[in-house]
Design a protein around this motif. Sequence first.
Motif, PDB file in Angstrom:
ATOM      1  N   ASP A  46     -57.612  14.445 -35.256  1.00 37.60           N
ATOM      2  CA  ASP A  46     -58.021  15.989 -35.700  1.00 37.60           C
ATOM      3  C   ASP A  46     -59.525  16.213 -35.296  1.00 37.60           C
ATOM      4  O   ASP A  46     -60.383  15.684 -35.489  1.00 37.60           O
ATOM      5  N   TRP A  47     -59.485  17.441 -34.772  1.00 32.61           N
ATOM      6  CA  TRP A  47     -60.997  17.964 -34.234  1.00 32.61           C
ATOM      7  C   TRP A  47     -61.167  19.295 -34.760  1.00 32.61           C
ATOM      8  O   TRP A  47     -62.143  20.277 -34.453  1.00 32.61           O
ATOM      9  N   GLU A  58     -55.542  21.634 -34.400  1.00 28.38           N
ATOM     10  CA  GLU A  58     -56.377  21.496 -33.477  1.00 28.38           C
ATOM     11  C   GLU A  58     -56.941  19.924 -33.128  1.00 28.38           C
ATOM     12  O   GLU A  58     -57.612  19.310 -34.236  1.00 28.38           O
ATOM     13  N   ILE A  59     -56.428  19.272 -32.005  1.00 26.01           N
ATOM     14  CA  ILE A  59     -56.426  17.732 -31.989  1.00 26.01           C
ATOM     15  C   ILE A  59     -57.146  17.372 -30.534  1.00 26.01           C
ATOM     16  O   ILE A  59     -57.328  18.190 -29.624  1.00 26.01           O
ATOM     17  N   GLN A  60     -57.855  16.186 -30.727  1.00 27.45           N
ATOM     18  CA  GLN A  60     -58.208  15.766 -29.461  1.00 27.45           C
ATOM     19  C   GLN A  60     -57.023  14.996 -28.663  1.00 27.45           C
ATOM     20  O   GLN A  60     -55.886  15.037 -29.114  1.00 27.45           O
ATOM     21  N   GLN A 120     -66.168  17.571 -23.895  1.00 26.78           N
ATOM     22  CA  GLN A 120     -65.168  17.698 -25.201  1.00 26.78           C
ATOM     23  C   GLN A 120     -63.699  18.331 -24.431  1.00 26.78           C
ATOM     24  O   GLN A 120     -63.922  19.075 -23.640  1.00 26.78           O
ATOM     25  N   SER A 121     -62.931  17.875 -25.015  1.00 27.26           N
ATOM     26  CA  SER A 121     -61.433  18.512 -24.509  1.00 27.26           C
ATOM     27  C   SER A 121     -60.532  18.601 -25.878  1.00 27.26           C
ATOM     28  O   SER A 121     -60.627  17.559 -26.582  1.00 27.26           O
ATOM     29  N   TRP A 122     -59.699  19.554 -26.079  1.00 29.85           N
ATOM     30  CA  TRP A 122     -58.881  19.533 -27.256  1.00 29.85           C
ATOM     31  C   TRP A 122     -57.850  20.294 -27.015  1.00 29.85           C
ATOM     32  O   TRP A 122     -57.785  21.548 -26.386  1.00 29.85           O
TER      33      TRP A 122
END
Length: 228
Positions: A46-47, A58-60, A120-122
């Motif tokens: 979870d992000w 919204e996840i990694q 970062q990316s998600w």
Amino acid sequence: MKSEAKFHKPFSPTIMEMEVPQKFIDIVNKIGDEVLSDDKKSAQFDWSNHLVGKVHKEIQIPITDKENAEYCKNVIRDGCVEYLQQMVTDKRAYISNSVILHTNQGGSSNVKRENINISQSWIVSQYKNEYNPWHQHSGDLSGVIYLKIPKDMDKFYEKELEDHYPVSGMIQFMQGDKQSLRSDTLTFKPECGMMLIFPSWLKHSVFPFYVDGERRCMSFNAYYVNKK
């Protein structure tokens, strides 16, 4: 004899639109399907606490295959390189050491993959009535890549275009105040495979849509770094 007109655009941020390969979409969607369909994995990656979106999940993106991970990173890096090279060509930036200097003098366009650090990316998994309020990102550049579009979204857009302000289901960017001879917003209709790259400080919002199904996208933040 009338002289040829020249158009100067130093005061407006640039948004680059391009298409990513189907291979990229397949790799990220496969991981997204595995994580989003599993509540335990969704909680693990979870992000959402880092983001402002009012959306489903919204996840990694835990791509464990090194070859696939490097491929996806390079697709993003290449897009960022193309963006920065264009900024130098347009004399909007000068790349110096580890800093992007904003200038009207232009500069070196020798930007390479290894100069792009993806911090970062998600994945954003969005459903009916959900939205992303106005916000900004961190980094030098940010981007969004659309991975899935609900099957009835095109019909929804056709109906939406009948409205006096058709923005539902779209992403909108905003800069400055509205004045004569300029617009303060720019709106894009998401398409599967579309990648948009823009300055991380540029405000943007995602409006809700009203059809069943998932709209999935991948967002990222990136920095320019000097590997020397």
